[in-house]
Write a protein that holds these residues in place. Structure first.
Motif, short mmCIF file in Angstrom:
data_model
loop_
_atom_site.label_atom_id
_atom_site.label_comp_id
_atom_site.label_asym_id
_atom_site.label_seq_id
_atom_site.Cartn_x
_atom_site.Cartn_y
_atom_site.Cartn_z
N SER A 91 39.47 58.29 -35.04
CA SER A 91 40.45 58.15 -36.01
C SER A 91 39.76 59.29 -37.17
CB SER A 91 40.35 56.68 -36.80
OG SER A 91 39.20 56.57 -37.64
N GLN A 94 41.67 58.85 -42.83
CA GLN A 94 42.79 57.80 -43.62
C GLN A 94 42.89 56.68 -42.64
OE1 GLN A 94 43.57 61.31 -43.42
NE2 GLN A 94 42.94 61.55 -45.47
N GLY A 95 42.08 56.87 -41.20
CA GLY A 95 42.22 55.77 -40.44
C GLY A 95 43.34 55.74 -39.31
N LYS A 96 43.79 56.92 -39.22
CA LYS A 96 45.02 57.12 -38.24
C LYS A 96 44.35 57.45 -36.90
CE LYS A 96 48.29 60.44 -39.26
NZ LYS A 96 49.12 61.23 -39.30
N ASN A 117 48.09 58.48 -33.61
CA ASN A 117 48.85 58.55 -34.69
C ASN A 117 49.18 57.19 -35.41
OD1 ASN A 117 48.45 61.56 -34.76
ND2 ASN A 117 50.51 61.58 -33.48
N LYS A 118 48.77 56.27 -34.87
CA LYS A 118 49.02 54.85 -35.43
C LYS A 118 47.88 54.59 -36.49
CE LYS A 118 52.23 52.28 -32.93
NZ LYS A 118 53.38 53.26 -33.07
N PRO A 119 48.32 54.05 -37.63
CA PRO A 119 47.25 53.72 -38.40
C PRO A 119 46.31 52.37 -37.82
CG PRO A 119 49.18 53.66 -39.41
CD PRO A 119 49.61 53.79 -37.98
N CYS A 122 47.19 48.79 -38.82
CA CYS A 122 48.07 47.96 -37.88
C CYS A 122 47.59 47.00 -37.27
CB CYS A 122 49.05 49.00 -37.18
SG CYS A 122 50.15 50.12 -38.18
N ARG A 129 43.41 43.23 -44.25
CA ARG A 129 43.84 44.72 -44.62
C ARG A 129 43.35 45.34 -45.74
NH1 ARG A 129 49.82 45.34 -41.76
NH2 ARG A 129 49.37 44.59 -39.69
N ARG A 133 40.78 48.28 -45.76
CA ARG A 133 41.16 49.73 -46.50
C ARG A 133 39.93 49.93 -47.54
NH1 ARG A 133 47.00 47.96 -46.30
NH2 ARG A 133 47.88 49.38 -44.48
#
Length: 137
Positions: A91, A94-96, A117-119, A122, A129, A133
Motif C-alpha cells: 500500500s 495513505q493506505g491505498k 486502489n482500494k483503501p 475498507c 477504523r 487510521r
C-alpha cells in the motif's frame, strides 16, 4: 577520451574549423598549408566522433544489460510475491492498496484487480477504523 569533455572539445574543434574557413575565404588563392590544416582538423574531428560513438555504444550496451537484469529481478520478485502462501499486499502511505497477491484476494474473497486502489480501511471493521487510521498515520 572523457565524454564529459566531449562538448568542449567539439566546440573548440568547430571554432578552429570556422577560423580555417574564414582564412580560406579571405585568401586570394587558398594555400596548400591551409588545406592541409583543414584536413588535419577534419581527421581529428572524425577520430573524436568515432571514439565518442564507440563509448556511447558501450554505455548503451551496459544500460541494455542492466535493464534486462532489472526485468529478470522484477519478474522474480513478482513471482515470489504472487505465489507465496501468505496474504501480502503493498500500500501507499495513505493506505491505498497498490498490489495484492493471490492469497490476499482469496482472503478478501475478491479478484486481485478489484483490490488495487482500494483503501485498506475498507477491509477494517467499522469500530476499529479510527484506531487503524491513527496507527497508519
Amino acid at each position: 577520451m572523457n565524454l564529459d569533455m566531449f562538448p568542449q572539445q567539439l566546440q573548440s574543434l568547430q571554432g578552429r574549423l570556422a577560423n580555417l574557413y574564414q582564412d580560406a575565404n579571405t585568401a586570394v588563392q587558398p594555400e596548400a598549408n591551409l588545406l592541409l590544416a583543414a584536413l588535419k582538423e577534419l581527421d581529428t574531428a572524425s577520430k573524436i566522433l568515432e571514439i565518442a560513438t564507440q563509448k556511447l555504444f558501450e554505455q548503451t550496451q551496459k544500460l541494455v544489460n542492466v535493464q534486462a537484469r532489472l526485468r529478470e529481478e522484477y519478474k522474480r520478485y513478482q513471482d515470489l510475491f504472487e505465489f507465496i502462501p501468505n496474504a501480502y499486499l503493498v500500500s501507499d502511505i495513505q493506505g491505498k492498496i497498490q498490489s495484492a497477491n493471490h492469497a490476499t484476494a482469496t482472503l478478501f474473497n475478491l479478484q486481485q484487480r478489484f483490490l488495487v486502489n482500494k483503501p485498506l480501511a475498507c477491509f477494517i471493521a467499522v469500530e476499529e477504523r479510527q484506531a487503524f487510521r491513527c496507527q497508519l498515520n
